[in-house]
Design a protein around this motif. Structure first.
Motif, mmCIF file in Angstrom:
data_model
loop_
_atom_site.group_PDB
_atom_site.id
_atom_site.type_symbol
_atom_site.label_atom_id
_atom_site.label_comp_id
_atom_site.label_asym_id
_atom_site.label_seq_id
_atom_site.Cartn_x
_atom_site.Cartn_y
_atom_site.Cartn_z
ATOM 1 N N THR A 1 -9.884 11.414 13.673
ATOM 2 C CA THR A 1 -9.423 10.200 13.777
ATOM 3 C C THR A 1 -9.911 9.752 12.727
ATOM 4 O OG1 THR A 1 -10.265 9.665 15.701
ATOM 5 C CG2 THR A 1 -10.313 7.489 14.805
ATOM 6 N N ARG A 2 -11.442 9.893 12.113
ATOM 7 C CA ARG A 2 -11.032 9.862 10.433
ATOM 8 C C ARG A 2 -10.482 10.132 9.506
ATOM 9 N NH1 ARG A 2 -13.199 6.548 7.163
ATOM 10 N NH2 ARG A 2 -14.768 7.146 5.738
ATOM 11 N N TYR A 3 -10.076 11.453 9.579
ATOM 12 C CA TYR A 3 -8.571 12.323 8.967
ATOM 13 C C TYR A 3 -7.953 11.197 8.948
ATOM 14 C CZ TYR A 3 -6.372 15.259 6.990
ATOM 15 O OH TYR A 3 -4.556 16.259 6.816
ATOM 16 N N LYS A 4 -7.046 10.798 10.068
ATOM 17 C CA LYS A 4 -6.319 9.719 10.188
ATOM 18 C C LYS A 4 -6.399 8.983 9.901
ATOM 19 C CE LYS A 4 -5.013 7.417 13.561
ATOM 20 N NZ LYS A 4 -4.899 6.267 14.901
ATOM 21 N N THR A 5 -6.974 8.194 9.602
ATOM 22 C CA THR A 5 -7.685 7.266 8.708
ATOM 23 C C THR A 5 -7.572 6.985 7.214
ATOM 24 O OG1 THR A 5 -8.699 5.744 10.676
ATOM 25 C CG2 THR A 5 -9.113 5.266 8.416
ATOM 26 N N VAL B 1 -5.573 9.327 5.742
ATOM 27 C CA VAL B 1 -4.621 10.130 5.346
ATOM 28 C C VAL B 1 -3.475 8.769 4.905
ATOM 29 C CG1 VAL B 1 -2.986 11.608 6.339
ATOM 30 C CG2 VAL B 1 -4.370 12.738 6.028
ATOM 31 N N HIS B 2 -4.208 8.343 6.669
ATOM 32 C CA HIS B 2 -3.389 6.929 6.500
ATOM 33 C C HIS B 2 -3.347 5.661 5.640
ATOM 34 C CE1 HIS B 2 -0.383 3.848 8.518
ATOM 35 N NE2 HIS B 2 -1.538 3.314 8.674
ATOM 36 N N ASN B 3 -4.090 6.192 4.775
ATOM 37 C CA ASN B 3 -4.655 4.554 4.359
ATOM 38 C C ASN B 3 -4.186 5.535 2.177
ATOM 39 O OD1 ASN B 3 -5.237 2.999 5.789
ATOM 40 N ND2 ASN B 3 -7.273 2.838 6.063
ATOM 41 N N GLY B 4 -4.420 6.880 2.635
ATOM 42 C CA GLY B 4 -3.766 7.478 0.748
ATOM 43 C C GLY B 4 -4.787 7.757 0.344
#
Length: 67
Positions: free
Chosen positions: A57-61, A63-66
């Motif tokens: 979940t943290r990784y997704k956040t 990566v999504h926020n750049g």
């Protein structure tokens, strides 16, 4: 308080705040941090899966926020 003690408190506080955030997020998403299993191996597996889910979940956040 000496400058040395203040520096030590600052260092520990920085680490502590990050760790408490992780446990807080896991507690909110899991409902509780009580592990109800029979055996240490199963408890370790369950905790490991919770940690993996948090990390994903943290990784997704990130990566999504750049970041």
């Amino acid at each position: 308080m000496t400058e040395w003690e203040k520096q030590g408190n600052r260092t520990r506080s920085r680490i502590r705040s990050r760790i408490e955030h992780i446990f807080g997020v896991q507690a909110m998403t899991a409902g509780s941090l009580i592990v109800r299993t029979i055996g240490l191996a199963r408890a370790k597996a369950k905790i490991g899966l919770r940690n993996l889910a948090y990390n994903m979940t943290r990784y997704k956040t990130l990566v999504h926020n750049g970041v």
